[in-house]
Design a protein around this motif. Structure first.
Motif, PDB file in Angstrom:
ATOM      1  N   LEU A 313      15.388  55.208  27.673  1.00 53.45           N
ATOM      2  CA  LEU A 313      14.264  56.035  27.237  1.00 53.45           C
ATOM      3  C   LEU A 313      14.644  56.879  26.028  1.00 53.45           C
ATOM      4  O   LEU A 313      13.831  57.062  25.110  1.00 53.45           O
ATOM      5  N   ASP A 314      15.872  57.382  26.003  1.00 54.30           N
ATOM      6  CA  ASP A 314      16.329  58.141  24.831  1.00 54.30           C
ATOM      7  C   ASP A 314      16.326  57.258  23.590  1.00 54.30           C
ATOM      8  O   ASP A 314      15.927  57.700  22.500  1.00 54.30           O
ATOM      9  N   LEU A 315      16.772  56.024  23.732  1.00 59.89           N
ATOM     10  CA  LEU A 315      16.784  55.105  22.588  1.00 59.89           C
ATOM     11  C   LEU A 315      15.367  54.760  22.142  1.00 59.89           C
ATOM     12  O   LEU A 315      15.071  54.695  20.941  1.00 59.89           O
ATOM     13  N   ILE A 316      14.475  54.535  23.100  1.00 58.50           N
ATOM     14  CA  ILE A 316      13.077  54.249  22.768  1.00 58.50           C
ATOM     15  C   ILE A 316      12.450  55.422  22.023  1.00 58.50           C
ATOM     16  O   ILE A 316      11.643  55.251  21.101  1.00 58.50           O
ATOM     17  N   ASP A 317      12.853  56.636  22.405  1.00 57.73           N
ATOM     18  CA  ASP A 317      12.314  57.836  21.766  1.00 57.73           C
ATOM     19  C   ASP A 317      12.920  58.099  20.389  1.00 57.73           C
ATOM     20  O   ASP A 317      12.568  59.089  19.739  1.00 57.73           O
ATOM     21  N   GLY A 318      13.839  57.243  19.959  1.00 56.64           N
ATOM     22  CA  GLY A 318      14.348  57.356  18.603  1.00 56.64           C
ATOM     23  C   GLY A 318      15.772  57.818  18.445  1.00 56.64           C
ATOM     24  O   GLY A 318      16.259  57.955  17.320  1.00 56.64           O
ATOM     25  N   ALA A 319      16.475  58.096  19.547  1.00 57.30           N
ATOM     26  CA  ALA A 319      17.884  58.499  19.432  1.00 57.30           C
ATOM     27  C   ALA A 319      18.688  57.367  18.799  1.00 57.30           C
ATOM     28  O   ALA A 319      18.536  56.203  19.172  1.00 57.30           O
ATOM     29  N   GLU A 320      19.523  57.693  17.834  1.00 52.57           N
ATOM     30  CA  GLU A 320      20.302  56.664  17.147  1.00 52.57           C
ATOM     31  C   GLU A 320      21.499  56.212  17.966  1.00 52.57           C
ATOM     32  O   GLU A 320      21.916  55.063  17.886  1.00 52.57           O
ATOM     33  N   HIS A 321      22.065  57.121  18.740  1.00 51.74           N
ATOM     34  CA  HIS A 321      23.230  56.760  19.558  1.00 51.74           C
ATOM     35  C   HIS A 321      23.208  57.586  20.833  1.00 51.74           C
ATOM     36  O   HIS A 321      23.072  58.815  20.790  1.00 51.74           O
ATOM     37  N   VAL A 322      23.318  56.906  21.954  1.00 46.26           N
ATOM     38  CA  VAL A 322      23.411  57.583  23.249  1.00 46.26           C
ATOM     39  C   VAL A 322      24.680  57.076  23.932  1.00 46.26           C
ATOM     40  O   VAL A 322      24.850  55.863  24.099  1.00 46.26           O
ATOM     41  N   PRO A 323      25.593  57.967  24.305  1.00 47.69           N
ATOM     42  CA  PRO A 323      26.860  57.514  24.903  1.00 47.69           C
ATOM     43  C   PRO A 323      26.668  56.864  26.258  1.00 47.69           C
ATOM     44  O   PRO A 323      25.750  57.198  27.010  1.00 47.69           O
ATOM     45  N   SER A 324      27.550  55.914  26.571  1.00 53.74           N
ATOM     46  CA  SER A 324      27.553  55.277  27.884  1.00 53.74           C
ATOM     47  C   SER A 324      28.036  56.274  28.937  1.00 53.74           C
ATOM     48  O   SER A 324      28.643  57.299  28.619  1.00 53.74           O
ATOM     49  N   VAL A 325      27.776  55.950  30.203  1.00 52.72           N
ATOM     50  CA  VAL A 325      28.097  56.866  31.301  1.00 52.72           C
ATOM     51  C   VAL A 325      28.881  56.116  32.374  1.00 52.72           C
ATOM     52  O   VAL A 325      28.518  54.994  32.748  1.00 52.72           O
ATOM     53  N   THR A 326      29.966  56.729  32.863  1.00 47.79           N
ATOM     54  CA  THR A 326      30.723  56.186  33.989  1.00 47.79           C
ATOM     55  C   THR A 326      30.738  57.219  35.103  1.00 47.79           C
ATOM     56  O   THR A 326      31.094  58.374  34.877  1.00 47.79           O
ATOM     57  N   VAL A 327      30.321  56.809  36.312  1.00 47.60           N
ATOM     58  CA  VAL A 327      30.254  57.744  37.440  1.00 47.60           C
ATOM     59  C   VAL A 327      31.351  57.405  38.448  1.00 47.60           C
ATOM     60  O   VAL A 327      31.747  56.241  38.588  1.00 47.60           O
ATOM     61  N   PRO A 328      31.860  58.398  39.170  1.00 41.51           N
ATOM     62  CA  PRO A 328      32.967  58.158  40.114  1.00 41.51           C
ATOM     63  C   PRO A 328      32.515  57.440  41.376  1.00 41.51           C
ATOM     64  O   PRO A 328      31.337  57.440  41.728  1.00 41.51           O
ATOM     65  N   THR A 329      33.491  56.826  42.049  1.00 43.95           N
ATOM     66  CA  THR A 329      33.253  56.142  43.325  1.00 43.95           C
ATOM     67  C   THR A 329      33.878  56.950  44.456  1.00 43.95           C
ATOM     68  O   THR A 329      34.579  57.929  44.223  1.00 43.95           O
ATOM     69  N   ARG A 330      33.629  56.503  45.707  1.00 42.24           N
ATOM     70  CA  ARG A 330      34.192  57.216  46.865  1.00 42.24           C
ATOM     71  C   ARG A 330      34.518  56.227  47.976  1.00 42.24           C
ATOM     72  O   ARG A 330      33.741  55.308  48.253  1.00 42.24           O
ATOM     73  N   LEU A 331      35.672  56.409  48.582  1.00 40.85           N
ATOM     74  CA  LEU A 331      36.087  55.575  49.715  1.00 40.85           C
ATOM     75  C   LEU A 331      35.300  55.965  50.968  1.00 40.85           C
ATOM     76  O   LEU A 331      35.216  57.137  51.323  1.00 40.85           O
ATOM     77  N   ILE A 332      34.696  54.973  51.615  1.00 36.50           N
ATOM     78  CA  ILE A 332      33.968  55.183  52.869  1.00 36.50           C
ATOM     79  C   ILE A 332      34.711  54.415  53.968  1.00 36.50           C
ATOM     80  O   ILE A 332      34.757  53.185  53.946  1.00 36.50           O
ATOM     81  N   VAL A 333      35.301  55.139  54.910  1.00 37.48           N
ATOM     82  CA  VAL A 333      36.090  54.513  55.969  1.00 37.48           C
ATOM     83  C   VAL A 333      35.206  54.256  57.183  1.00 37.48           C
ATOM     84  O   VAL A 333      34.563  55.166  57.710  1.00 37.48           O
ATOM     85  N   ARG A 334      35.181  52.991  57.619  1.00 33.03           N
ATOM     86  CA  ARG A 334      34.452  52.625  58.839  1.00 33.03           C
ATOM     87  C   ARG A 334      35.405  51.880  59.769  1.00 33.03           C
ATOM     88  O   ARG A 334      36.517  52.332  59.974  1.00 33.03           O
ATOM     89  N   ASP A 335      34.992  50.751  60.314  1.00 31.28           N
ATOM     90  CA  ASP A 335      35.763  50.133  61.381  1.00 31.28           C
ATOM     91  C   ASP A 335      36.573  48.895  60.989  1.00 31.28           C
ATOM     92  O   ASP A 335      37.374  48.414  61.783  1.00 31.28           O
ATOM     93  N   SER A 336      36.366  48.382  59.771  1.00 34.38           N
ATOM     94  CA  SER A 336      37.017  47.102  59.423  1.00 34.38           C
ATOM     95  C   SER A 336      38.414  47.278  58.858  1.00 34.38           C
ATOM     96  O   SER A 336      39.139  46.309  58.687  1.00 34.38           O
TER      97      SER A 336
END
Length: 337
Positions: A313-336
């Motif tokens: 949407l930022d690019l459609i609105d005319g932004a020339e450059h929008v940085p990429s985004v990396t989000v963190p992960t999390r370990l979920i412990v169950r039974d396997s």
């Protein structure tokens, strides 16, 4: 029967009811931020009172926009929607685009003919932007879209084109390190891996994270490649057991492949987690449907989808450059594991 000659309210009617100019109404309808709060509220109230409905064709002629975004799924037809992550991305994209009165059009680009149709559609001005999903390295559609100069964003990086197509993604490598480290901490000595396709960031970077932790213990003998499907997890697990029957842990690079691996382990008489610990990746609905439930890596799929649409949407609105985004992960412990 309703009188067909009843005149529908026009933009002039809205302007008169709101006590503002026609131009102000037009700016409100087009989302122009340079409208006073009082004028905006009066216009919105008048729209509700008159029952005015935007003529999208007329508005699109003025704005030179189509009012839609194309989501391109670059997988063969038979694999579409096997990945439960797709539904989360699609639901989020539909909701976020609707907030901007944009429609989502889905197209498949599993072969050369499909890609040509997508390109014709986009070049024909039928889309304001493109959301790429499941794009593999070397996909010619990526460079074609870049040449067409249409805003494009990818769910996950496109290998080799990270600086061409912005993206939102999870920390693939870091998540794999978390899972592998956990299996080591559980005392597992011979840990195998089922990777994703090696022309995708999830395939490459999750394997890198696995190798980061195990070093030389991450031998080729203990690595098999899958394609994100359950069937590939089943067959990869069978090959691993044939080569290394004494393995005591497996990290599958997706929950779907882990569910396939679990089926093979059960058929071979291996108890999970007693004999073989099993870890997945995604924390999709699949992780809770297996028996035992999967220990896995949670990637925040809804957040990734939100960020992907925001960038577009930022690019459609005319932004020339929008940085990429990396989000963190999390370990979920169950039974396997």
């Amino acid at each position: 029967m309703e009188n067909a000659s009843v005149k529908r309210p026009t933009i002039h009617d809205v302007a008169a009811a709101a006590g503002v100019s026609r131009g102000t109404v037009s700016r409100v309808l087009n989302g122009d931020r340079y409208v006073s709060t009082a004028a905006r509220l009066a216009t919105e109230r008048a729209i509700a009172e008159t029952g005015y409905v935007v003529n999208l064709n007329a508005r699109n002629l003025v704005t030179q926009r189509s009012g839609s975004v194309v989501m391109v799924l670059s997988e063969p037809h038979e694999k579409i929607f096997e990945d439960p992550n797709d539904s989360t991305a699609i639901r989020t994209a539909i909701r976020r685009l609707a907030e901007r009165d944009l429609s989502l059009v889905m197209m498949i680009a599993g072969d050369a003919g499909d890609r040509e149709r997508v390109l014709r559609y986009v070049k024909g001005g039928h889309a304001d932007g493109v959301l790429l999903m499941s794009t593999h390295a070397g996909d010619p559609l990526v460079d074609a879209l870049d040449g067409a100069r249409i805003p494009a964003v990818s769910f996950g990086a496109v290998i080799g084109r990270e600086n061409v197509i912005p993206y939102a993604a999870c920390d693939e490598r870091g998540g794999a390190q978390q899972m592998t480290r956990y299996l080591v901490e559980q005392g597992r000595k011979k840990i195998a891996m089922i990777t994703g396709p090696m022309d995708t960031p999830g395939g490459i970077q999750r394997l890198e994270g696995f190798a980061d932790v195990l070093g030389r213990k991450a031998s080729k003998k203990l690595i098999e490649h899958g394609d994100w499907t359950r069937l590939s997890g089943e067959s990869a697990m069978a090959r691993l057991l044939e080569r290394s029957p004494d393995l005591d842990a497996v990290f599958a690079a997706s929950d779907v492949m882990a569910s396939g691996a679990l089926s093979t382990l059960r058929a071979a008489g291996r108890r999970v987690p007693d004999d073989v610990a099993l870890g997945g990746f995604d924390d999709s609905a699949v992780a809770m449907s297996t028996h035992p439930a999967l220990t896995t890596i949670r990637q925040p799929l809804a957040e990734i989808a939100e960020e992907t649409v925001r960038i577009l949407l930022d690019l459609i609105d005319g932004a020339e450059h929008v940085p990429s985004v990396t989000v963190p992960t999390r370990l979920i412990v169950r039974d396997s594991a």
